[in-house]
Design an enzyme around this catalytic site. Structure first.
Site, short mmCIF file in Angstrom:
data_model
loop_
_atom_site.label_atom_id
_atom_site.label_comp_id
_atom_site.label_asym_id
_atom_site.label_seq_id
_atom_site.Cartn_x
_atom_site.Cartn_y
_atom_site.Cartn_z
CD GLU A 195 -3.23 -0.53 2.11
OE1 GLU A 195 -3.28 0.63 2.57
OE2 GLU A 195 -4.03 -1.42 2.44
CB SER A 261 4.87 -21.39 0.39
OG SER A 261 3.88 -20.47 0.72
CG ASP A 333 -6.07 -6.12 0.93
OD1 ASP A 333 -5.38 -5.91 1.95
OD2 ASP A 333 -6.46 -5.22 0.18
CG ASP A 336 -7.85 -1.67 4.29
OD1 ASP A 336 -7.17 -2.02 3.31
OD2 ASP A 336 -9.10 -1.72 4.30
#
Length: 821
Positions: A195, A261, A333, A336
């Site tokens: 971000e 991974s 996600d 924030d």
């Protein structure tokens, strides 16, 4: 003169003898902390005798009459071999490293205090089910039993490092294990860094060029974004790049070095034996010892064997007799960033959708060795904790009169991920494994599951549900007081990606995009891989059926799909062109480099010169493309971005504009930049590795650096504690060896598969696994690095639940007996 000579001789001999005595005494004191694996010890906390059988590789096989006794013994074994590592991980998450290491780790401590992960873990203890709390209590008792033996038996304080950094070791608590799991989750995520980087870059570029350097992962379901400056006003236009420091003791890592991974599975229709296969290799920062520790537990539900992390009583990746599970970073996600406006008339308040509200505030004191203590004023809003502006380059995107806060699923104070992990260990089928994942909060992972007849993939972990009107869709920091930017809860577990018994008989993940859905059901815009998945698909489809050995071959594959894709387009105007040039000239070296690359198949083999030429070329090329547009911020782009270079050289949406250098009068073409970048790379190679291109070895540059986080920088001691190995692979190969990305050694291998496992349910005891160092964290132990060379060569050790095989070549059997009444 003769008298002087005799005295000098006597002094020299005396100094040598004193040095030898000091060395022997130091060795003896350090060796006192080596555990005796053939001990017979009475301990409080078990109900019946327990055996810890250590096989030929020092993998403990724990046999107890109850689950509590088994977890007690696992804690005991972890502490025997990795007590220093466990205490350092605990100090990291508690924000107490600076008590030992001074100012070096103050930044890490400040971040951990502000995140307050340890308090969240403490509050999560009561949210575990009864069985998990019992396991945590028993595990802690086992750790403390070994600490008690150290204190009572003069066992060299438990580890050599304890002599150098003499601090008492506090008893282990159940909350410590929960906190370590949160730390693992934190170090796996890179959405915060993503971000910030997107925000900083958007302040410098228009939308088209931003889409080039930070392209969306191909696939539908994406929508346009506003510019960061349009979302958050009054942003300072500073963009000095704060290059992240690679410090294994740090609580956070550079974005490129977060979790990654590989894992894949084949169903009966794609297996030569008619039973399922599963392969897994989680990637983390390389250290000595490895973060991973191999162990086997005999539970009431059956035997479980695989990879653990010392301090956490879970087999995080492994198998039972009936079920195997692998893990990959899901890149969901779950985070924030918010810019919270501070009340200009009252700094104790911040703006909310309803008006001004008070920060939740408390003080925390960070003790720093050889320096004054620092008192932190910890602040939280309804969105989350206030972060230090000097970290993560937050000061470059913070609007005036605001602070930056973090919302992250891992901050949950009712985190039941430990219970989820324990239930997964006890599951006997895919359905039970998927049900166990319902309780996972952090980290977000893809579980790849295989029972004897079926395979599946399920994303687990808490993923926030965002408002459809969220201003940045979670991809950029936003204003915290705007109601639409705040979370609405969590996506339902049923809505997280799941694939069960796929039609093609294969399932896998290399941190690639797993789902195409529009925001806000999208799961993520930011994914970890766009390259390795292509090579995996090719290898899987190249055979009608697979075997354990073909899965191992894929796990160790070193062909770079990125090199195969980029070289033809980057060098399109350079191959077989140019005037003849005499030997020793730059033009001749360029021609020879192109000849080598033109005949290369993309294999990143440690013994070849081509991987080094290719890697140096692509690194120099990206630097040439972005430096004049991004200025100092170019330093934040530490690794080559294949999709960006592909867009530029295919001129997608005008991306070839990056090739023209703004500061020059001439108009450079992409062929010009490619040629100049190749010359840059060859000059760097000549200065760093020598001028003979044919004599180059990729492994000399791509050296795996498994360094001791504390002693690895100490003169002389680093010879004993650091493990350095020539390795194959690269950033985009299935056998991934992620490079450091920064000068002066940009191609050192610092992030790789510290654990590899391949499970064959046609013959489960023929399954194999390996870690990158050894089981012991004690530098004087023969098990400190004994598995490292096997790992480097792509070899494995047996992964068997057969007790007779463990006992047959045991290096020791520890018997724990209940304390006398």
């Amino acid at each position: 003169m003769a008298t002087l000579f005799r005295w000098l001789l006597r002094l020299t001999v005396g100094a040598i003898l004193l040095g030898l005595v000091a060395f022997v005494l130091t060795w003896w004191f350090f060796a006192r902390s080596l555990p005796d694996y053939d001990a017979r010890t009475r301990v409080a906390g078990i109900t019946a005798p327990v055996e810890i059988v250590r096989d030929h590789a020092n993998v403990p096989h724990v046999f107890g009459s109850t689950d509590r006794d088994a977890f007690f013994a696992l804690g005991y074994a972890h502490a025997q071999d990795r007590l220093w590592q466990m205490t350092m991980l605990r100090r990291t998450v508690q924000g107490r490293l600076s008590e030992l290491f001074g100012r070096r780790t103050a930044e890490s401590d400040v971040l951990m205090r502000r995140l307050d992960l340890y308090r969240a873990a403490t509050r999560s203890v009561e949210d575990q089910d009864g069985q998990t709390r019992a396991a945590l209590d028993a595990y802690a008792a086992g750790v403390n039993a070994w600490i008690g033996e150290i204190n009572a038996g003069a066992r060299g304080r438990g580890a050599p490092e304890m002599w150098l950094f003499n601090q008492p070791v506090a008893p282990w608590q159940p909350a410590d294990s929960l906190a370590l799991l949160k730390l693992v989750a934190w170090q796996q995520s890179d959405h915060l860094q993503a971000e910030v980087l997107r925000a900083r870059t958007s302040l410098l570029l228009d939308d088209d060029r931003l889409r080039d350097i930070l392209p969306d992962v191909p696939g539908p379901g994406l929508t346009a974004l506003p510019r960061y400056a349009d979302l958050v006003p009054d942003i300072p236009r500073r963009h000095a790049a704060a290059a992240p420091r690679l410090d294994p003791l740090a609580a956070s890592l550079p974005a490129a070095l977060s979790g990654a991974s590989n894992a894949w599975a084949a169903g009966p229709s794609r297996s030569a034996t008619g039973a399922t296969l599963l392969a897994n290799d989680p990637h983390r920062l390389l250290t000595a010892p490895s973060i991973w520790y191999l162990a086997r537990l005999e539970l009431r539900s059956g035997g479980v064997i695989g990879a653990t992390i010392p301090g956490i009583p879970l087999v995080l990746a492994g198998r039972s007799a009936d079920l195997g599970w692998g893990i990959t970073a899901a890149f969901a996600d779950d985070l924030d960033l918010y810019a919270e406006e501070v009340n200009p008339r009252n700094a104790a308040e911040y703006r909310t959708p309803e008006g001004w509200d008070r920060f939740e505030t408390r003080d925390s004191i960070v003790e720093i060795k050889d320096a004054p203590a620092v008192t932190l004023r910890l602040q939280r809003t309804a969105n989350g904790p206030v972060l230090p502006p000097e970290q993560f380059a937050l000061d470059t995107i913070r609007p005036r009169g605001h602070v930056m806060t973090l919302a992250w699923s891992g901050l949950s104070e009712d985190d039941t991920s430990m219970t989820a992990g324990l239930r997964l260990m006890q599951a006997r089928s895919i359905e039970e494994g998927i049900r166990a994942g319902r309780l996972q909060v952090a980290p977000n992972q893809n579980l790849i599951l295989a029972d004897r007849n079926r395979i599946a993939l399920k994303t687990v972990g808490a993923v926030p549900l965002r408002d459809a009107a969220h201003q940045s869709q979670g991809r950029l920091p936003t204003l915290g007081h705007v109601a639409e930017n705040r979370w609405l809860g969590r996506l339902s577990y049923a809505d997280l990606p799941q694939t069960t018994e796929p039609v093609g008989g294969l399932v896998g993940n290399t941190n690639n995009k797993t789902v195409d859905r529009p925001f806000p059901e999208h799961v993520s815009f930011h994914w970890g891989d766009t390259q390795r998945i292509a090579r995996w698909r090719g290898l899987m489809q190249s055979r009608e059926v697979h075997t354990r050995d073909s899965f191992i071959e894929a796990q160790l594959d070193t062909v770079s799909p990125t090199a195969r894709a980029l070289l033809p387009i980057v060098g399109a105007d350079l191959w077989f062109t140019g005037e003849p040039a005499p030997e020793g000239t730059p033009a001749r070296r360029r021609q020879r480099a192109l000849e080598l690359l033109g005949e290369w198949n993309g294999e990143m083999n440690e013994h070849l010169p081509e991987p080094l030429i290719y890697a140096a070329w692509m690194r120099a090329l990206q630097e040439r493309l972005i430096r004049d547009d991004l200025g100092p911020l170019a330093g934040a782009y530490t690794h080559v971005r294949p999709l960006f270079i592909d867009r530029v050289f295919r001129d997608i949406d005008g991306a070839a504009a990056w090739c023209d250098i703004r500061q020059s009068a001439a108009e450079e073409s992409c062929a010009d930049i490619a040629r100049m970048a190749l010359d840059d790379a060859l000059i760097w190679i000549s200065e760093t590795h020598g001028g003979d291109l044919d004599a180059l070895r990729w492994g000399d540059a791509h050296e795996a650096r498994q360094d001791h986080p504390v002693l690895g920088q100490a003169p002389v001691l680093n010879w004993f504690v650091n493990i350095r190995q020539s390795t194959s692979g690269g950033d985009n190969t299935l056998m991934r060896g992620l490079t450091d990305g920064r000068a002066p050694n940009p191609f050192h291998n610092v992030h790789a598969a510290g654990y590899r496992g391949v499970y064959d349910f046609a013959d489960p005891d023929s399954s194999v696994f390996i870690i990158s160092t050894g089981q012991s964290g004690h530098p004087l132990s023969r098990h400190y690095d004994d598995l490292g060379e096997l790992w480097r060569r792509g070899e494995y050790i047996p992964m068997s639940l057969d007790p007779s095989l463990a006992r047959g070549a045991a290096v020791g059997i520890t018997q724990l007996l209940p304390a006398a009444p």
